[in-house]
Design a protein around this motif. Structure first.
Motif, PDB file in Angstrom:
ATOM      1  N   MET A 373       0.850  -1.190   0.000  1.00 41.89           N
ATOM      2  CA  MET A 373       0.000   0.000   0.000  1.00 41.89           C
ATOM      3  C   MET A 373       0.888   1.242   0.000  1.00 41.89           C
ATOM      4  N   ILE A 375       0.523   5.579   0.088  1.00 37.86           N
ATOM      5  CA  ILE A 375      -0.328   6.754   0.255  1.00 37.86           C
ATOM      6  C   ILE A 375       0.494   7.987  -0.104  1.00 37.86           C
ATOM      7  N   THR A 376       0.010   8.767  -1.079  1.00 37.48           N
ATOM      8  CA  THR A 376       0.732   9.943  -1.545  1.00 37.48           C
ATOM      9  C   THR A 376      -0.223  11.126  -1.650  1.00 37.48           C
ATOM     10  N   TRP A 383      -5.511  13.088  -1.247  1.00 37.61           N
ATOM     11  CA  TRP A 383      -4.664  11.913  -1.079  1.00 37.61           C
ATOM     12  C   TRP A 383      -4.961  10.912  -2.186  1.00 37.61           C
ATOM     13  N   LYS A 384      -3.940  10.123  -2.498  1.00 35.42           N
ATOM     14  CA  LYS A 384      -4.109   9.004  -3.426  1.00 35.42           C
ATOM     15  C   LYS A 384      -3.577   7.753  -2.743  1.00 35.42           C
ATOM     16  N   ILE A 385      -4.363   6.680  -2.785  1.00 32.06           N
ATOM     17  CA  ILE A 385      -3.954   5.406  -2.188  1.00 32.06           C
ATOM     18  C   ILE A 385      -3.865   4.354  -3.289  1.00 32.06           C
ATOM     19  N   GLN A 409      -7.096   1.663  -6.562  1.00 30.68           N
ATOM     20  CA  GLN A 409      -6.729   3.069  -6.460  1.00 30.68           C
ATOM     21  C   GLN A 409      -7.876   3.814  -5.797  1.00 30.68           C
ATOM     22  N   TYR A 411      -8.951   7.828  -4.355  1.00 29.22           N
ATOM     23  CA  TYR A 411      -8.642   9.254  -4.272  1.00 29.22           C
ATOM     24  C   TYR A 411      -9.517   9.866  -3.176  1.00 29.22           C
TER      25      TYR A 411
END
Length: 642
Positions: A373, A375-376, A383-385, A409, A411
């Motif tokens: 995983m 997270i960015t 956030w994007k996972i 994905q 968001y």
């Protein structure tokens, strides 16, 4: 008169000399000071960078202002700190008498702090800064931030959103600080700290953050490598009589003192072994709304922040958070944080306290496994996972049910009133899952609404979710709606296309009884059903299946006591019945204008031992008149035995 004028002009000259002399001296000293700074700038920069700092310092332009001020323009600390203007004051008498350059005051005007890179700087230089503080001459030093702009964009927080004014004061061994944190659209948060430096570390009796409906307080002590941390946090307290100072040692707060939006984190008790670059969490215990939580693990401050943590949460004990069905929640999480990206693997195990008469959806255990995983922060969303693999398994009455997602994905975007919107896409076996979730984070537990669509999934891949899918081939489409508050509800529609119903128990019995082998494998164009799960039970309603010579309608429900209540209406076409000797005899009892014959059944009893009953109808009455009683009894006996 002449003598008088001469004396007058002499006095004026003396006054000019008295005024201009010191002024000229100030100008000369200022010029000399600036010349010395310019000539020594390279040496000063090198001296600063030689203090074993892991990050490069750029001091920009320097100006001396008489008598004891040095002004810096456009300085920086690599990527972590930009200083448009800053000043330092020093003790001139110490410089003249003892030839020691002692700084008494540092003011940073509107600095821009990149919190991510500044965190790296603190991590890489913590030991150096601690030893410098120990070796620095005891005296009076004040450090001030004026309008500091903290950049948390790596955490998805917009730039220019958090500003801080803070004064930090060192006087001999004492440390004190006071300031205000401003965030756009929110009330300011007041910050206070008081403590002192010891021979083996430091001790703070008060580190606090406060505003309306927010009170956070810590007290901590570092003795050599061991850091003790205690404190509490009150968020959205509804009771004005609850004074934070009364919560050093508390009794459990009653449910009346807690609202849906209240979060009370009390009895914080942490012990950390700080042996840099390692921080070992020996214990970190606290209660969340009276429910105990225990955390332990390891943190490595290397090029990236690495962690391996384990926690246990006991919400059912006395939470007052509408979570009394959750007996225990265990979570293991490992990974690293680097360049604003959190990468991790982990698992969550939830144990349910299913008391007698408990809700059907309250499974005995739920296990969620997450692999790869990341997270960015995201430019469009907050956030994007990315999740490479997710496995969710739940056990109920000894039965396991598993769902697998791959390459998911998500968001996450912030909405009004502390709500979050999550857009999800994922591979779901050989098909796809898409949908949205909405989280209301303004209450505990979070209110969750979800709407998901299933697209073109092979039903045989769902065998590990429900055993019944083992008897169905086809392509599954559908939608799922979920809400957890104020009442749990899961419902939606399912559609299976171009499918085959293989060896389904009821049809196998009918195939054997009426010598219709084709009923064991029914090819159908379309099958639909509406499903629902809530506190009262679970069920399939509006079941409809259409095949060439078979039509099915009905419902199948299970109560919270695991009792089955179902009715199925089966229609068999003349072509199908004409395939067997018994079917041809039955067809002679009906006019040729009747294209289908109805067979109605009721299902009842325990979920583990379902009873089938052939419901009286015109078709059954005519067949009873034709088939001897022993044959009918044989049919029903065979069904019962199954």
């Amino acid at each position: 008169m002449e003598n008088y004028l001469k004396k007058y002009f002499i006095k004026i000259k003396k006054r000019k000399i008295f005024i201009l002399g010191p002024l000229l001296l100030v100008v000369i000293l200022t010029l000399i000071g600036n010349i010395v700074l310019r000539c020594s700038q390279r040496k000063i920069v090198d001296a600063v960078n030689n203090q074993r700092l892991a990050h490069e310092v750029s001091l920009g332009k320097m100006f001396y202002i008489f008598p004891n001020v040095i002004l810096f323009k456009d300085s920086s600390l690599t990527k972590s700190l930009i200083l448009p203007t800053s000043t330092i004051r020093f003790a001139p008498w110490a410089l003249l008498a003892k030839r020691k350059f002692l700084i008494t005051d540092i003011v940073l005007h509107q600095p821009i702090v990149n919190s991510f890179h500044f965190g790296e700087f603190i991590r890489d230089n913590l030991q150096t800064m601690a030893s410098t503080m120990q070796d620095y001459p005891k005296g009076d030093l004040k450090i001030s931030l004026k309008g500091a702009d903290f950049d948390f964009s790596h955490l998805g927080i917009k730039k220019n959103n958090i500003r801080t004014d803070f004064d930090l004061h060192f006087k001999n061994d004492a440390i004190s600080g006071e300031g205000v944190i401003h965030r756009t659209g929110e009330l300011p948060v007041r910050c206070l700290l008081n403590g002192f430096v010891t021979s083996d570390g430091f001790s703070f009796e008060n580190i606090s953050l406060s505003r309306e409906n927010l009170h956070i307080k810590f007290w901590t002590e570092l003795n050599k490598n061991m850091l003790q941390l205690n404190g509490f946090a009150l968020l959205n307290s509804p009771n004005e009589n609850l004074k934070p100072e009364r919560l050093y040692k508390h009794k459990a707060l009653s449910v009346e003192q807690l609202s849906e939006k209240s979060i009370f984190i009390l009895d914080i008790d942490g012990l950390f072994n700080v042996a840099l670059p390692w921080i070992r969490v020996e214990k970190f215990n606290f209660t969340v709304n009276n429910a105990p939580m225990h955390v332990k693990g390891n943190i490595l401050l290397s090029d990236s922040l690495k962690f391996d943590m384990a926690s246990s949460f006991y919400p059912a004990s006395r939470s007052g958070m509408n979570m009394d069905k959750f007996e225990q929640v265990d979570m293991n999480l490992s990974g690293n944080f680097q360049n604003g990206i959190l990468s991790s693997n982990g698992d969550v195990n939830i144990y349910f306290d299913k008391k007698e008469g408990g809700d059907l959806h309250s499974s005995q255990r739920l296990e969620i496994t997450m692999n790869d995983m990341a997270i960015t922060p995201d430019k469009q969303a907050q956030w994007k996972i990315n999740l490479k693999e997710n496995r969710t398994s739940f056990w109920n009455d000894g039965r396991s049910h598993t769902i697998r997602l791959n390459d998911m994905q998500a968001y996450i975007s912030s909405r009004e009133n502390n709500s979050k919107e999550i857009n999800i896409t994922s591979l779901f076996y050989d098909g796809e899952l898409k949908g949205k979730m909405w989280l209301d984070t303004d209450q505990i537990p979070f209110k969750v609404n979800a709407s998901l669509d299933l697209d073109n999934i092979s039903t045989q891949n769902l065998n590990e979710l429900f055993d019944d899918f083992a008897n169905v081939e086809g392509r599954l489409f559908g939608n799922i709606e979920f809400v957890n508050q104020p009442k749990f509800s899961l419902h939606g529609g399912l559609n299976i296309q171009q499918g085959v119903l293989n060896d389904y128990a009821l049809f196998t019995w009918l195939a054997d009884s009426f010598e219709l082998s084709s009923l064991k494998n029914i090819h159908f164009q379309r099958a639909d059903a509406y499903f629902s799960v809530d506190a009262s039970g679970a069920g399939l309603n509006d079941i409809r299946l259409e095949a060439e010579d078979v039509k099915i309608k009905g419902h199948f429900n299970i109560t919270e006591s695991s009792l089955v209540s179902s009715a199925l209406s089966l229609k068999f076409g003349r072509n199908l019945l004409g395939q067997s000797r018994k079917g041809k005899r039955i067809l002679k009892l009906f006019k040729t204008e009747v294209p289908y014959l109805d067979f109605n059944f009721k299902l009842s009893g325990s979920q583990d031992a379902v009873n089938f009953q052939w419901v009286p109808s015109d078709v059954k009455t005519r067949i009873q008149g034709y088939i001897p009683d022993f044959i009918e009894r044989k049919i029903e006996r065979n069904i019962d035995q199954k």
